[in-house]
Enzyme design. Structure first.
Site, mmCIF file in Angstrom:
data_model
loop_
_atom_site.group_PDB
_atom_site.id
_atom_site.type_symbol
_atom_site.label_atom_id
_atom_site.label_comp_id
_atom_site.label_asym_id
_atom_site.label_seq_id
_atom_site.Cartn_x
_atom_site.Cartn_y
_atom_site.Cartn_z
ATOM 1 N N ASP A 181 0.842 -1.184 0.000
ATOM 2 C CA ASP A 181 0.000 0.000 0.000
ATOM 3 C C ASP A 181 0.890 1.251 0.000
ATOM 4 O O ASP A 181 1.805 1.352 -0.810
ATOM 5 C CB ASP A 181 -0.951 -0.028 1.205
ATOM 6 C CG ASP A 181 -2.136 0.911 1.044
ATOM 7 O OD1 ASP A 181 -3.152 0.488 0.471
ATOM 8 O OD2 ASP A 181 -2.046 2.075 1.483
ATOM 9 N N TYR A 315 -4.838 12.878 -1.335
ATOM 10 C CA TYR A 315 -4.971 14.165 -2.019
ATOM 11 C C TYR A 315 -3.588 14.748 -2.326
ATOM 12 O O TYR A 315 -3.329 15.201 -3.447
ATOM 13 C CB TYR A 315 -5.770 15.151 -1.168
ATOM 14 C CG TYR A 315 -5.940 16.491 -1.830
ATOM 15 C CD1 TYR A 315 -7.050 16.758 -2.626
ATOM 16 C CD2 TYR A 315 -4.978 17.496 -1.686
ATOM 17 C CE1 TYR A 315 -7.206 17.983 -3.260
ATOM 18 C CE2 TYR A 315 -5.112 18.712 -2.315
ATOM 19 C CZ TYR A 315 -6.231 18.955 -3.095
ATOM 20 O OH TYR A 315 -6.366 20.168 -3.725
ATOM 21 N N HIS A 373 -4.163 -8.031 0.673
ATOM 22 C CA HIS A 373 -3.509 -6.736 0.737
ATOM 23 C C HIS A 373 -2.679 -6.531 2.004
ATOM 24 O O HIS A 373 -1.676 -5.830 1.970
ATOM 25 C CB HIS A 373 -4.576 -5.652 0.635
ATOM 26 C CG HIS A 373 -4.037 -4.273 0.449
ATOM 27 N ND1 HIS A 373 -3.288 -3.896 -0.651
ATOM 28 C CD2 HIS A 373 -4.140 -3.155 1.215
ATOM 29 C CE1 HIS A 373 -2.959 -2.618 -0.551
ATOM 30 N NE2 HIS A 373 -3.459 -2.150 0.570
#
Length: 409
Positions: A181, A315, A373
């Site tokens: 990740d 973001y 994951h």
């Protein structure tokens, strides 16, 4: 005097009372007949977990266990142009003097506790038959019990700078990393920014561009003439599912994190539903207990910067200007830093071997028949074996770091 301080988790009683009140006042949506996971977290699951969190879950007992189990510290780290942040981290030095400093980097919606199942096996190696590691597992800035920044623009370069400076502060001038990740992305940023210090990375998440005849002619030819393996075909289907059906959270967090933040900061049930969906969809039938899920959520709810801060990493990375540490740059070739990959079939993006090999000197690669994951938490034995094989005698990254003791905690 050292500015590295021992740390114990200590959530005030007032925050526990506040959580209890919010859980007791939860309002739930209705649900369509025959609704399933394709619509999101099922109502019955969220109601059950909310009730367990409120009535049966004992955070003070969990807090005591975490404090006893994990050697935790904080240290002030300042990135150029930003305020100093108190960074929380787990640090377990190995008794083996030649042990390899290993930086374990979590992602979202992960946390430092993911290291708990691999911490002992990695640090307890004998340095002969099994390599030993000095393990450092930070809470990323804006996550867990690390402080969060108040300034805009804290992107991949700053996350990498923070962790690099932490390793130097601990006395580890050379180190290796392990992550999936965001841990994968930050590892790639470290490889590009600090190749004299970050000597190798082991990654359990794929992210890469297809090889081109212009930049990777041999890999491009291999990709063009070699049929996909069974793993690569199934990985393509998994990746297609994620891009079409599982990526909505990413778009929201990459574009309007503040709007989402109101729900995450105000409602523990919103936080639960938002993250529990990922724990289910991103793992390979992992048997989550209600206790595990509530601990996972509590580490976000009680985090120093608050759960809304954690999503801003999306973001800031998405809005990094050209020339900075963008996703595109992190996928480019990084000379001098050895790479290793463990492929788990139920990860979010599962790519062909020829793709991931465009990013550097790949010295280790292994396919697994199961797992998703959160490899360190789901498949700790397999991950430990892979890391040992990559860095042990006969492994492709053997000897990349000259072992040293570093900071004595």
């Amino acid at each position: 005097m050292s500015d590295i301080k021992p740390y114990k988790i200590a959530v005030p009683g007032a925050r526990l009372d506040d959580l209890q009140q919010r859980l007791s006042l939860a309002r739930f949506p209705d649900e369509l007949d025959e609704a399933d996971w394709d619509l999101g977290a099922p109502l019955a699951d969220v109601k059950r977990l909310t009730k367990y969190w409120q009535e049966k879950y004992d955070w003070p007992a969990v807090e005591r266990v975490l404090n006893e189990m994990l050697p935790q510290f904080t240290a002030p780290i300042q990135c150029e142009g930003f305020e100093p942040l108190a960074i929380h981290f787990v640090h377990r030095p190995s008794p083996v003097k030649t042990a390899i400093p290993l930086l374990f980097i979590h992602g979202w919606p992960g946390h430092f506790l993911e290291v708990s199942k691999i911490l002992g096996p990695l640090s307890d190696g004998d340095g002969v038959e099994k390599p030993a590691f000095h393990v450092v597992a930070p809470s990323l800035p804006n996550f867990g019990f690390s402080e969060g920044t108040r300034k805009r623009g804290f992107g991949m370069e700053q996350y990498a700078e923070t962790l690099h400076k932490l390793m130097l502060k601990l006395g580890y001038k050379e180190y290796v990393t392990q992550g999936g990740d965001w841990g994968r992305h930050i590892s790639r940023a470290l490889a590009h920014l600090y190749p004299m210090h970050c000597k190798a990375t082991h990654l359990n998440m794929d992210s890469a561009d297809p090889p081109s005849f212009l930049s990777n002619p041999r890999l491009a030819l291999q990709h063009a003439v070699t049929p996909y393996t069974k793993r690569e075909k199934e990985g393509g289907a998994r990746t297609e599912w994620f891009m079409k059906e599982g990526r909505g959270y990413n778009l929201e967090q990459s574009t309007k994190p503040q709007t989402l933040g109101y729900a995450l900061a105000d409602s523990p049930v919103a936080l639960l539903a938002w993250i529990y969906e990922k724990l289910h969809d991103w793992t390979d039938a992992y048997p989550w207990t209600d206790e595990e899920v509530c601990t996972w959520m509590s580490l976000y709810w009680f985090s120093t910067a608050g759960p809304a801060a954690s999503v801003r990493i999306y973001y800031e990375t998405q809005h990094t200007e050209a020339g900075g540490m963008t996703h595109e740059r992190m996928r480019t070739y990084s000379p001098g830093v050895k790479l290793g990959f463990s492929h788990f079939p139920q990860d979010l993006v599962v790519l062909p071997s020829t793709w991931v090999r465009t990013q550097g000197e790949v010295v280790f690669e292994r396919e697994h028949e199961s797992g998703g994951h959160f490899a360190a938490y789901e498949r700790p034995n397999e991950l430990v074996t892979d890391v040992r094989d990559m860095f042990g005698k006969g492994g492709g990254a053997f000897g990349v770091v000259q072992g040293h003791t570093g900071y004595s905690a």
